[in-house]
Design a protein around this motif. Sequence first.
Motif, short mmCIF file in Angstrom:
data_model
loop_
_atom_site.label_atom_id
_atom_site.label_comp_id
_atom_site.label_asym_id
_atom_site.label_seq_id
_atom_site.Cartn_x
_atom_site.Cartn_y
_atom_site.Cartn_z
N ALA A 62 34.47 52.14 24.03
CA ALA A 62 34.27 51.44 22.95
C ALA A 62 33.77 52.12 21.56
N ASN A 97 26.79 47.48 20.70
CA ASN A 97 27.57 46.54 21.74
C ASN A 97 29.00 46.64 21.67
N ALA A 134 31.48 45.30 20.49
CA ALA A 134 32.37 45.32 19.26
C ALA A 134 32.36 46.33 18.46
N GLN A 170 35.57 47.63 17.46
CA GLN A 170 36.44 46.57 16.27
C GLN A 170 35.72 46.94 14.96
N ALA A 222 32.56 46.09 14.42
CA ALA A 222 31.79 45.07 14.07
C ALA A 222 30.54 45.01 15.29
N SER A 223 30.06 46.13 15.55
CA SER A 223 28.71 46.30 16.40
C SER A 223 27.38 46.08 15.82
N GLY A 263 29.73 48.82 12.01
CA GLY A 263 29.18 47.63 12.23
C GLY A 263 27.76 47.63 11.43
N SER A 319 23.34 43.58 22.77
CA SER A 319 24.22 44.26 23.57
C SER A 319 24.89 43.19 24.84
N ILE A 321 26.62 39.67 23.01
CA ILE A 321 27.76 39.50 22.86
C ILE A 321 28.55 38.84 23.90
N LYS A 355 33.28 31.99 13.80
CA LYS A 355 33.50 32.93 12.77
C LYS A 355 33.04 32.26 11.33
#
Length: 258
Positions: free
Chosen positions: A14, A119, A121, A124, A126-127, A152, A170, A173, A206
Amino acid sequence: MKIAMIGAGAMGGATVEGLVKSGFFKNEDITVADPSLQVVEKFAKHGVSVTTDNQMAAQDADIVCVCVKPWLVENVLKDLKDVLDAKKQILIVIAAGVSSEKIKGWVPECPPLFLMIPNIAIAQMASMTFAVPVGASEENIQTIKTIFSKMGTILFTDEQHLAAGTTLASCGIAYAMRYIRAASEGGVELGFKADDAKQIVMQTVKGAVKLLEASGLHPEAAIDLVTTPGGVTIKGLNEMEHAGFTSAVIRGLKAGAK
């Protein structure tokens, strides 16, 4: 600048995805080292450098990121210690529960060190990433901040709080996803198709995040905006609390921190 990712499992993979998307590094300046040919072949398709040799990956990198299971960290670092350069490199270790004291014991001439917990994300961009600098200069810290801020939010903390950060963000999520799953299943029982219910819940979560970010409100103050006296929202909230909602979340977080 070059970075080597030692280990490309779930979290390491990731992180590599995030690094590629961030554009901070040229793809060819990212090296992925993993014993699995299947894994390295997957990342070779992204145009990054790949190898099954950890030492080869680390020796030319400016930043060496070790992201393996905690019980493998010792063997990996002992294998790398002869090629790590304390004067020219930064070492990142992403592994829950591995202390800086142990790392320094395994690598006596340790480069500036960052214990980090992102984490998944991060793939993407977005961590929520926690970082503990150990023997790092302000320049080192700014370098790490610049890189990981592109993927992120990064919070620098002390080693004492890293376990708490791990369970809150972590592991957290997964806890958030469990709520989404539960609410989606509830949506199906209320009559929505499964995919529609999931989409409704994800957009609602969201929206809650966006509202809190924009307003700066405490969550309870935001809840007050939608709980009218005798209304359906307060009835639903109270029923969840009767079932131990808040207590269950806190107990889960504390269990993870142990």
